[in-house]
Motif scaffolding. Structure first.
Motif, PDB file in Angstrom:
ATOM      1  N   ILE A 163      10.622  10.675 -11.518  1.00  0.00           N
ATOM      2  CA  ILE A 163      11.570   9.586 -11.239  1.00  0.00           C
ATOM      3  C   ILE A 163      10.841   8.260 -11.390  1.00  0.00           C
ATOM      4  CG2 ILE A 163      13.034   8.531  -9.475  1.00  0.00           C
ATOM      5  CD1 ILE A 163      13.234  11.395  -8.242  1.00  0.00           C
ATOM      6  N   SER A 164      11.409   7.372 -12.178  1.00  0.00           N
ATOM      7  CA  SER A 164      10.777   6.063 -12.374  1.00  0.00           C
ATOM      8  C   SER A 164      11.372   5.036 -11.423  1.00  0.00           C
ATOM      9  CB  SER A 164      10.934   5.608 -13.820  1.00  0.00           C
ATOM     10  OG  SER A 164      12.305   5.432 -14.110  1.00  0.00           O
ATOM     11  N   MET A 165      10.648   3.948 -11.280  1.00  0.00           N
ATOM     12  CA  MET A 165      11.109   2.844 -10.436  1.00  0.00           C
ATOM     13  C   MET A 165      10.743   1.542 -11.128  1.00  0.00           C
ATOM     14  SD  MET A 165      10.367   2.165  -6.404  1.00  0.00           S
ATOM     15  CE  MET A 165       9.308   0.739  -6.346  1.00  0.00           C
ATOM     16  N   ALA A 166      11.535   0.526 -10.911  1.00  0.00           N
ATOM     17  CA  ALA A 166      11.253  -0.789 -11.488  1.00  0.00           C
ATOM     18  C   ALA A 166       9.902  -1.297 -10.990  1.00  0.00           C
ATOM     19  CB  ALA A 166      12.352  -1.778 -11.117  1.00  0.00           C
ATOM     20  N   ASN A 167       9.242  -2.076 -11.815  1.00  0.00           N
ATOM     21  CA  ASN A 167       7.947  -2.651 -11.471  1.00  0.00           C
ATOM     22  C   ASN A 167       8.119  -3.659 -10.333  1.00  0.00           C
ATOM     23  OD1 ASN A 167       5.534  -4.123 -11.419  1.00  0.00           O
ATOM     24  ND2 ASN A 167       5.174  -3.793 -13.590  1.00  0.00           N
ATOM     25  N   SER A 168       7.324  -3.477  -9.293  1.00  0.00           N
ATOM     26  CA  SER A 168       7.407  -4.390  -8.150  1.00  0.00           C
ATOM     27  C   SER A 168       6.098  -5.144  -7.929  1.00  0.00           C
ATOM     28  CB  SER A 168       7.798  -3.622  -6.883  1.00  0.00           C
ATOM     29  OG  SER A 168       6.812  -2.668  -6.552  1.00  0.00           O
ATOM     30  N   ASP A 169       5.326  -5.324  -8.988  1.00  0.00           N
ATOM     31  CA  ASP A 169       4.080  -6.078  -8.872  1.00  0.00           C
ATOM     32  C   ASP A 169       4.360  -7.563  -8.645  1.00  0.00           C
ATOM     33  OD1 ASP A 169       2.531  -3.861  -9.227  1.00  0.00           O
ATOM     34  OD2 ASP A 169       2.048  -4.263 -11.322  1.00  0.00           O
ATOM     35  N   MET A 170       3.465  -8.216  -7.937  1.00  0.00           N
ATOM     36  CA  MET A 170       3.636  -9.634  -7.620  1.00  0.00           C
ATOM     37  C   MET A 170       3.774 -10.506  -8.864  1.00  0.00           C
ATOM     38  SD  MET A 170       1.730 -11.897  -4.806  1.00  0.00           S
ATOM     39  CE  MET A 170       2.454 -13.411  -4.234  1.00  0.00           C
ATOM     40  N   PRO A 171       3.016 -10.280  -9.953  1.00  0.00           N
ATOM     41  CA  PRO A 171       3.208 -11.126 -11.135  1.00  0.00           C
ATOM     42  C   PRO A 171       4.628 -11.021 -11.717  1.00  0.00           C
ATOM     43  CG  PRO A 171       1.106 -10.021 -11.286  1.00  0.00           C
ATOM     44  CD  PRO A 171       1.836  -9.424 -10.115  1.00  0.00           C
ATOM     45  N   VAL A 172       5.256  -9.864 -11.577  1.00  0.00           N
ATOM     46  CA  VAL A 172       6.643  -9.712 -12.041  1.00  0.00           C
ATOM     47  C   VAL A 172       7.561 -10.594 -11.179  1.00  0.00           C
ATOM     48  CG1 VAL A 172       8.556  -8.105 -12.386  1.00  0.00           C
ATOM     49  CG2 VAL A 172       6.203  -7.400 -12.949  1.00  0.00           C
ATOM     50  N   PHE A 173       7.334 -10.555  -9.855  1.00  0.00           N
ATOM     51  CA  PHE A 173       8.104 -11.397  -8.945  1.00  0.00           C
ATOM     52  C   PHE A 173       7.915 -12.876  -9.267  1.00  0.00           C
ATOM     53  CE2 PHE A 173       7.686 -13.993  -5.028  1.00  0.00           C
ATOM     54  CZ  PHE A 173       9.009 -14.027  -4.653  1.00  0.00           C
ATOM     55  N   TYR A 180       0.828  -1.204   0.000  1.00  0.00           N
ATOM     56  CA  TYR A 180       0.000   0.000   0.000  1.00  0.00           C
ATOM     57  C   TYR A 180       0.866   1.260   0.000  1.00  0.00           C
ATOM     58  CZ  TYR A 180      -3.453   3.322   1.902  1.00  0.00           C
ATOM     59  OH  TYR A 180      -4.266   4.400   2.133  1.00  0.00           O
ATOM     60  N   HIS A 181       1.846   1.317   0.898  1.00  0.00           N
ATOM     61  CA  HIS A 181       2.678   2.517   1.005  1.00  0.00           C
ATOM     62  C   HIS A 181       3.757   2.592  -0.070  1.00  0.00           C
ATOM     63  CE1 HIS A 181       0.650   4.302   4.328  1.00  0.00           C
ATOM     64  NE2 HIS A 181       0.728   3.171   5.025  1.00  0.00           N
ATOM     65  N   ARG A 182       4.191   1.455  -0.600  1.00  0.00           N
ATOM     66  CA  ARG A 182       5.083   1.516  -1.772  1.00  0.00           C
ATOM     67  C   ARG A 182       4.350   2.215  -2.917  1.00  0.00           C
ATOM     68  NH1 ARG A 182       6.460  -3.742  -0.475  1.00  0.00           N
ATOM     69  NH2 ARG A 182       5.112  -4.509  -2.139  1.00  0.00           N
ATOM     70  N   GLY A 183       3.060   1.950  -3.041  1.00  0.00           N
ATOM     71  CA  GLY A 183       2.257   2.632  -4.059  1.00  0.00           C
ATOM     72  C   GLY A 183       2.272   4.139  -3.867  1.00  0.00           C
ATOM     73  N   HIS A 184       2.146   4.604  -2.615  1.00  0.00           N
ATOM     74  CA  HIS A 184       2.248   6.042  -2.343  1.00  0.00           C
ATOM     75  C   HIS A 184       3.607   6.570  -2.775  1.00  0.00           C
ATOM     76  CE1 HIS A 184      -0.864   5.784   1.168  1.00  0.00           C
ATOM     77  NE2 HIS A 184      -1.462   5.916   0.001  1.00  0.00           N
ATOM     78  N   ILE A 185       4.651   5.835  -2.423  1.00  0.00           N
ATOM     79  CA  ILE A 185       6.002   6.285  -2.735  1.00  0.00           C
ATOM     80  C   ILE A 185       6.219   6.329  -4.246  1.00  0.00           C
ATOM     81  CG2 ILE A 185       8.453   5.656  -2.562  1.00  0.00           C
ATOM     82  CD1 ILE A 185       7.788   4.709   0.347  1.00  0.00           C
ATOM     83  N   VAL A 186       5.754   5.323  -4.960  1.00  0.00           N
ATOM     84  CA  VAL A 186       5.890   5.316  -6.422  1.00  0.00           C
ATOM     85  C   VAL A 186       5.150   6.512  -7.027  1.00  0.00           C
ATOM     86  CG1 VAL A 186       5.279   4.066  -8.535  1.00  0.00           C
ATOM     87  CG2 VAL A 186       6.354   2.851  -6.633  1.00  0.00           C
ATOM     88  N   ALA A 187       3.972   6.811  -6.505  1.00  0.00           N
ATOM     89  CA  ALA A 187       3.230   7.974  -7.008  1.00  0.00           C
ATOM     90  C   ALA A 187       4.017   9.265  -6.760  1.00  0.00           C
ATOM     91  CB  ALA A 187       1.851   8.041  -6.359  1.00  0.00           C
ATOM     92  N   MET A 188       4.630   9.383  -5.581  1.00  0.00           N
ATOM     93  CA  MET A 188       5.434  10.574  -5.282  1.00  0.00           C
ATOM     94  C   MET A 188       6.653  10.640  -6.193  1.00  0.00           C
ATOM     95  SD  MET A 188       5.192  10.996  -1.116  1.00  0.00           S
ATOM     96  CE  MET A 188       5.110   9.281  -0.570  1.00  0.00           C
ATOM     97  N   LEU A 189       7.297   9.504  -6.433  1.00  0.00           N
ATOM     98  CA  LEU A 189       8.445   9.476  -7.344  1.00  0.00           C
ATOM     99  C   LEU A 189       8.016   9.871  -8.753  1.00  0.00           C
ATOM    100  CD1 LEU A 189      10.239   6.193  -6.201  1.00  0.00           C
ATOM    101  CD2 LEU A 189      11.050   8.545  -5.868  1.00  0.00           C
TER     102      LEU A 189
END
Length: 161
Positions: free
Chosen positions: A146-156, A132-141
């Motif tokens: 600033i981009s960030m690598a995809n951290s969705d569970m299907p990618v994992f 939940y909070h990683r989502g907030h951080i990604v939105a702020m980035l």
């Protein structure tokens, strides 16, 4: 599935840790329209809440009186502590016998009030809360360009081992 979920949480937090570690303070501390007010404070909140739930699982006091306890430590310190906790949760989950997963843990919420959850529900919540909070951080980035690598569970789940 619990171990897969805990491993996913560890992996996704590592992606976040790796991305945030070298960002300038101006980006990390820029005021943001989110509950914790900045990337750094949101990141610190992830650590604080993980520490709170670890304490609940161990049946010991955590010492926090707020979900946002003030001035966060340096990013590297937050990242190292979060990585250590993620490893602890993964090991803890691996050591839980089936009957222990359903054992109820009684606790007091930081804001007051009694709560009770099974150990398995607590471990699942820890991963869900961080997501939940990683989502907030990604939105702020993203807002800072600033981009960030995809951290969705299907990618994992589909990443090479």
């Amino acid at each position: 599935m619990l171990q897969t979920y805990l491993a996913y949480g560890q992996w996704a937090n590592r992606i976040l840790i790796d991305r945030l570690t070298d960002l300038p303070d101006a980006v990390l501390d820029a005021p943001q329209p989110v509950v914790f007010g900045s990337i750094r404070r949101t990141y610190h909140h992830l650590l604080v809440i993980a520490q709170v739930w670890q304490a609940h699982l161990l049946g010991r006091p955590h010492g926090y009186t707020s979900r946002d306890p003030g001035h966060p430590p340096p990013m590297a310190q937050i990242g190292a502590a979060l990585a250590e906790l993620d490893a602890w949760f993964l090991d803890y989950g691996a050591g839980l016998k089936p009957e222990a997963r359903t054992q109820v843990v009684h606790f007091t919420f930081i804001g007051g009030g009694d709560g009770a959850m099974t150990q398995e529900a607590i471990l699942t919540h820890i991963v869900n809360h961080a997501t939940y909070h990683r989502g907030h951080i990604v939105a702020m980035l993203n807002g800072a360009g600033i981009s960030m690598a995809n951290s969705d569970m299907p990618v994992f789940l589909t990443a090479p081992a």
